[in-house]
Design a protein around this motif. Structure first.
Motif, short mmCIF file in Angstrom:
data_model
loop_
_atom_site.label_atom_id
_atom_site.label_comp_id
_atom_site.label_asym_id
_atom_site.label_seq_id
_atom_site.Cartn_x
_atom_site.Cartn_y
_atom_site.Cartn_z
N ALA A 1 0.71 -1.23 0.05
CA ALA A 1 0.02 -0.06 0.03
C ALA A 1 0.86 1.30 -0.14
O ALA A 1 0.73 2.24 -0.71
CB ALA A 1 -1.10 -0.04 1.05
N ARG A 2 2.01 1.17 0.67
CA ARG A 2 2.74 2.43 0.88
C ARG A 2 3.38 2.63 -0.69
O ARG A 2 3.61 3.76 -0.99
CB ARG A 2 4.00 2.08 1.99
CG ARG A 2 3.30 2.25 3.41
CD ARG A 2 4.40 1.90 4.37
NE ARG A 2 3.88 1.94 5.67
CZ ARG A 2 4.78 1.43 6.77
NH1 ARG A 2 5.78 0.96 6.55
NH2 ARG A 2 4.27 1.59 8.03
N ARG A 3 3.99 1.54 -1.11
CA ARG A 3 4.60 1.78 -2.72
C ARG A 3 3.77 2.18 -3.65
O ARG A 3 4.05 2.94 -4.27
CB ARG A 3 5.32 0.44 -2.77
CG ARG A 3 6.15 0.50 -4.14
CD ARG A 3 7.04 1.64 -4.41
NE ARG A 3 7.89 1.82 -3.32
CZ ARG A 3 9.50 1.20 -3.31
NH1 ARG A 3 9.71 0.59 -4.30
NH2 ARG A 3 10.03 1.53 -2.35
N SER A 4 2.39 1.57 -3.31
CA SER A 4 1.40 2.13 -4.27
C SER A 4 1.08 3.72 -4.35
O SER A 4 1.07 4.32 -5.41
CB SER A 4 -0.10 1.29 -3.96
OG SER A 4 -0.79 1.87 -4.75
N THR A 5 1.15 4.05 -3.08
CA THR A 5 0.83 5.42 -2.82
C THR A 5 2.17 6.33 -3.52
O THR A 5 1.90 7.17 -4.09
CB THR A 5 0.78 5.71 -1.47
OG1 THR A 5 -0.41 4.97 -0.88
CG2 THR A 5 0.72 7.34 -1.24
N GLU A 6 3.30 5.91 -3.17
CA GLU A 6 4.35 6.41 -3.70
C GLU A 6 4.46 6.39 -5.48
O GLU A 6 4.56 7.46 -6.02
CB GLU A 6 5.67 5.71 -3.20
CG GLU A 6 6.99 6.07 -3.73
CD GLU A 6 8.27 5.44 -3.20
OE1 GLU A 6 9.07 5.28 -3.87
OE2 GLU A 6 8.21 4.92 -1.90
N VAL A 7 4.07 5.42 -5.80
CA VAL A 7 4.45 5.26 -7.24
C VAL A 7 3.12 5.54 -8.14
O VAL A 7 3.25 6.28 -9.08
CB VAL A 7 4.50 3.67 -7.79
CG1 VAL A 7 4.35 3.51 -9.32
CG2 VAL A 7 5.71 2.96 -7.17
N HIS A 8 1.93 5.42 -7.70
CA HIS A 8 0.69 5.72 -8.33
C HIS A 8 0.10 6.95 -7.56
O HIS A 8 -0.95 7.47 -8.30
CB HIS A 8 -0.31 4.68 -8.14
CG HIS A 8 0.18 3.34 -9.08
ND1 HIS A 8 0.36 3.32 -10.23
CD2 HIS A 8 0.62 2.25 -8.53
CE1 HIS A 8 1.08 2.32 -10.67
NE2 HIS A 8 1.13 1.46 -9.48
N GLY A 9 0.29 7.38 -6.51
CA GLY A 9 -0.35 8.53 -5.76
C GLY A 9 -1.69 7.92 -5.06
O GLY A 9 -2.32 8.88 -4.52
N THR A 10 -1.99 6.80 -4.99
CA THR A 10 -3.19 6.26 -4.11
C THR A 10 -2.80 4.75 -3.77
O THR A 10 -1.90 4.23 -4.58
CB THR A 10 -4.53 6.60 -4.98
OG1 THR A 10 -5.57 5.89 -4.49
CG2 THR A 10 -4.15 5.38 -6.50
N ALA A 11 -3.67 4.37 -2.99
CA ALA A 11 -3.60 2.99 -2.49
C ALA A 11 -5.06 2.34 -2.65
O ALA A 11 -5.34 1.57 -1.95
CB ALA A 11 -3.23 2.95 -0.97
N ASP A 12 -5.58 2.77 -3.71
CA ASP A 12 -7.07 2.18 -3.97
C ASP A 12 -6.69 0.79 -4.51
O ASP A 12 -5.61 0.53 -4.95
CB ASP A 12 -7.86 2.94 -5.08
CG ASP A 12 -7.43 3.24 -6.39
OD1 ASP A 12 -6.40 2.32 -6.67
OD2 ASP A 12 -7.56 4.25 -6.98
#
Length: 220
Positions: free
Chosen positions: A152-163
């Protein structure tokens, strides 16, 4: 000279925590993963995949990486590739370099040169720092976190969201890279004398304070 060695998989907060600890202590900061990414970027741009050719390319490359936590920059042969090395294609091909032991040895030697030449101290983060690069560091830490939290953290970092969609897009990259890297590095289990810092339920400031407390406990 003080060396703080920090290991751990992606998504545990190694980079942000390491940079902030370096800032507060007035130390240098070394992202060893960026060095592997830089060489993977070079291999991609040169079309090099053969392990022997990878090693020769690394030996001849002019790799420059800053140790300023507030002015991080990576250059290869005079080109600033700081942003380029964070692309998905580089992430997917880091093993071209990190999976070749002779290539690792070349970069580890460079990392040790940087560490020894940085005063008054340095925070070094990566995947085999506590056991291979700086096994004699007075402070050695393995940062961990639950897999779902890391993704989830890496998703937010890469995509700007953790949906859901972003997390699913990130999952394979994180899990696959951990599996591949675990064949050549040790970053999932703390070695003897290495402190474990689980950041699953720990915020950024708490993580920074925990590292600083370990540093103070070692130097006091």
């Amino acid at each position: 000279m003080a060396v703080i060695a920090i290991d751990g998989p992606s998504g545990v907060g190694k980079s942000s925590t390491s940079k902030e600890v370096a800032r507060r202590l007035g130390y240098g900061y070394l992202d060893t993963g960026a060095m592997y990414r830089a060489m993977a970027w070079l291999c991609l741009n040169r079309g090099v995949t053969d392990p022997g050719d990878v090693v020769e390319l690394i030996r001849g490359a002019d790799l420059e990486i800053t140790t300023d936590p507030d002015g991080f920059r990576v250059e290869v042969d005079g080109m600033d590739i700081t942003d380029d090395i964070r692309g998905a294609e580089v992430s997917e091909n880091v093993q071209t370099v990190s999976g070749v032991q002779d290539a690792r040895d070349e970069l580890i030697e460079r990392q040790r040169e940087i560490i020894s030449g940085t005063q008054p101290g340095i925070v070094v983060e990566g995947r085999d720092i506590t056991t291979v690069v700086a096994p004699d560091a007075p402070v050695r830490i393995l940062m961990t976190a639950d897999e779902a939290v890391r993704i989830a953290r890496r998703s937010t970092e890469v995509h700007g969201t953790a949906d859901a969609a972003a997390v699913e897009a990130t999952r394979k990259l994180v899990v696959d890279r951990d599996a591949k890297d675990s064949r050549t590095t040790s970053f999932l289990t703390a070695a003897d004398g290495v402190h474990t810092l689980d950041t699953t339920d720990v915020g950024f400031e708490q993580a920074v304070e925990a590292v600083l407390a370990l540093v103070e406990g070692t130097t006091s």
